[in-house]
Design an enzyme around this catalytic site. Structure first.
Site, PDB file in Angstrom:
ATOM      1  N   TYR A   3      34.581  36.746  34.040  1.00 52.00           N
ATOM      2  CA  TYR A   3      33.761  35.664  33.486  1.00 52.00           C
ATOM      3  C   TYR A   3      34.140  35.327  32.048  1.00 52.00           C
ATOM      4  O   TYR A   3      33.725  34.288  31.527  1.00 52.00           O
ATOM      5  CB  TYR A   3      32.275  36.043  33.529  1.00 52.00           C
ATOM      6  CG  TYR A   3      31.724  36.390  34.882  1.00 52.00           C
ATOM      7  CD1 TYR A   3      32.412  36.064  36.056  1.00 52.00           C
ATOM      8  CD2 TYR A   3      30.513  37.062  35.003  1.00 52.00           C
ATOM      9  CE1 TYR A   3      31.895  36.402  37.299  1.00 52.00           C
ATOM     10  CE2 TYR A   3      29.990  37.392  36.241  1.00 52.00           C
ATOM     11  CZ  TYR A   3      30.695  37.069  37.386  1.00 52.00           C
ATOM     12  OH  TYR A   3      30.176  37.419  38.618  1.00 52.00           O
ATOM     13  N   HIS A  33      35.500  44.330  41.418  1.00 47.35           N
ATOM     14  CA  HIS A  33      35.029  42.963  41.614  1.00 47.35           C
ATOM     15  C   HIS A  33      35.437  42.380  42.978  1.00 47.35           C
ATOM     16  O   HIS A  33      34.616  41.807  43.691  1.00 47.35           O
ATOM     17  CB  HIS A  33      35.543  42.069  40.480  1.00 47.35           C
ATOM     18  CG  HIS A  33      34.750  40.805  40.304  1.00 47.35           C
ATOM     19  ND1 HIS A  33      34.751  40.092  39.128  1.00 47.35           N
ATOM     20  CD2 HIS A  33      33.923  40.123  41.140  1.00 47.35           C
ATOM     21  CE1 HIS A  33      33.963  39.028  39.262  1.00 47.35           C
ATOM     22  NE2 HIS A  33      33.459  39.028  40.472  1.00 47.35           N
TER      23      HIS A  33
END
Length: 266
Positions: free
Chosen positions: A42, A100
């Protein structure tokens, strides 16, 4: 079991950047959220860290989660980039560290022992995975010494992931739901609008209340402005069994996040 249960709800930060991210996370903490979710991918860990520093909420009262980028999942890269994430966040440890995506540099025999090592070093209190199938969860359970505290997956009324939720309940794995309101697509759905009208609520609040009613599921909606408090207020909304059944019928296996490399596409 995890050292700290995954708090309900979480506050998602995907797509949040810079000052807007910091402001939104700080506002979420003030509203009552105690679970904040970020990721190396992010590119906002520093902004999240700034919010933690600014907030009056004590660090030990915040369940902080981040995720290792798929390109950083080789053993040594897991160690190096976790330390870099801690520096950006301005903390000594996170409460949950995820793999992730099981793609790119992911190698279960190399990646998962590195996750155990990170936990042994005290850089994370708990280990989790994201975008794993049941088969990958079973494999990870065989390799990891640490408990798998959470599996974070896309989950909303149009993609209800019953098999993963049930697996989580049976193995003490919290299912953390990203895109919990289907990127806003729940607004305008006739069923959700009807239920919302009956409760003087919004379709988003109804959707979050549906998540809360599912044992073992923790949604992580992201929001800015007044939506931060509006989403949090859904904790006070209770749905009837009939309403929950009506929402269950909305499942159509619709993915909003569906990269070719994802495990379910192999």
């Amino acid at each position: 079991m995890s050292e700290t249960p995954v708090p309900q709800p979480g506050f998602g930060t995907s797509g949040h950047e810079g000052a807007t991210c910091t402001e939104s996370v700080a506002r979420a903490l003030e509203a009552g959220y105690r679970h904040v979710d970020t990721a190396q991918m992010y590119d906002n860990e520093a902004a999240v860290g700034a919010a933690l520093e600014r907030s009056d909420v004590d660090r030990e009262d915040v369940f902080l989660a981040t995720k290792i980028h798929p390109s950083n999942l080789a053993h040594d890269d897991v160690l190096e980039t976790t330390e870099e994430s801690l520096d950006r966040l301005g903390v000594d440890t996170v409460d949950l560290l995820y793999v992730h995506w099981p793609t790119d540099a992911y190698d279960p025999e190399e990646t998962l022992p590195a996750m155990d090592e990170v936990r042994d070093r005290g850089w994370t209190r708990n280990v989790g995975v994201s975008n794993f199938t049941v088969e990958l969860l079973e494999e990870a359970h065989e390799i990891l010494e640490s408990p798998i505290v959470a599996n974070q997956v896309e989950l909303h009324p149009f993609l209800q992931q019953d098999d993963l939720v049930e697996y989580g309940r049976e193995h003490d794995v919290t299912t953390v739901a990203y895109c919990p309101i289907a990127k806003g697509d729940v607004a305008g759905n006739d069923t959700l609008e009807s239920i919302a009208d009956a409760h003087d609520a919004t379709p988003v609040q109804v959707t979050l209340a549906w998540h809360y009613a599912r044992e073992g599921v923790v949604p992580i909606p992201k929001a800015t402005g007044d939506h931060v408090e509006e989403n949090y207020a859904a904790l006070d909304l209770s749905l009837s069994d009939d309403e929950l059944d009506r929402i269950a019928e909305l499942d159509r296996g619709e993915r909003l996040v569906d990269p070719d490399a994802a495990a379910w596409n192999r």
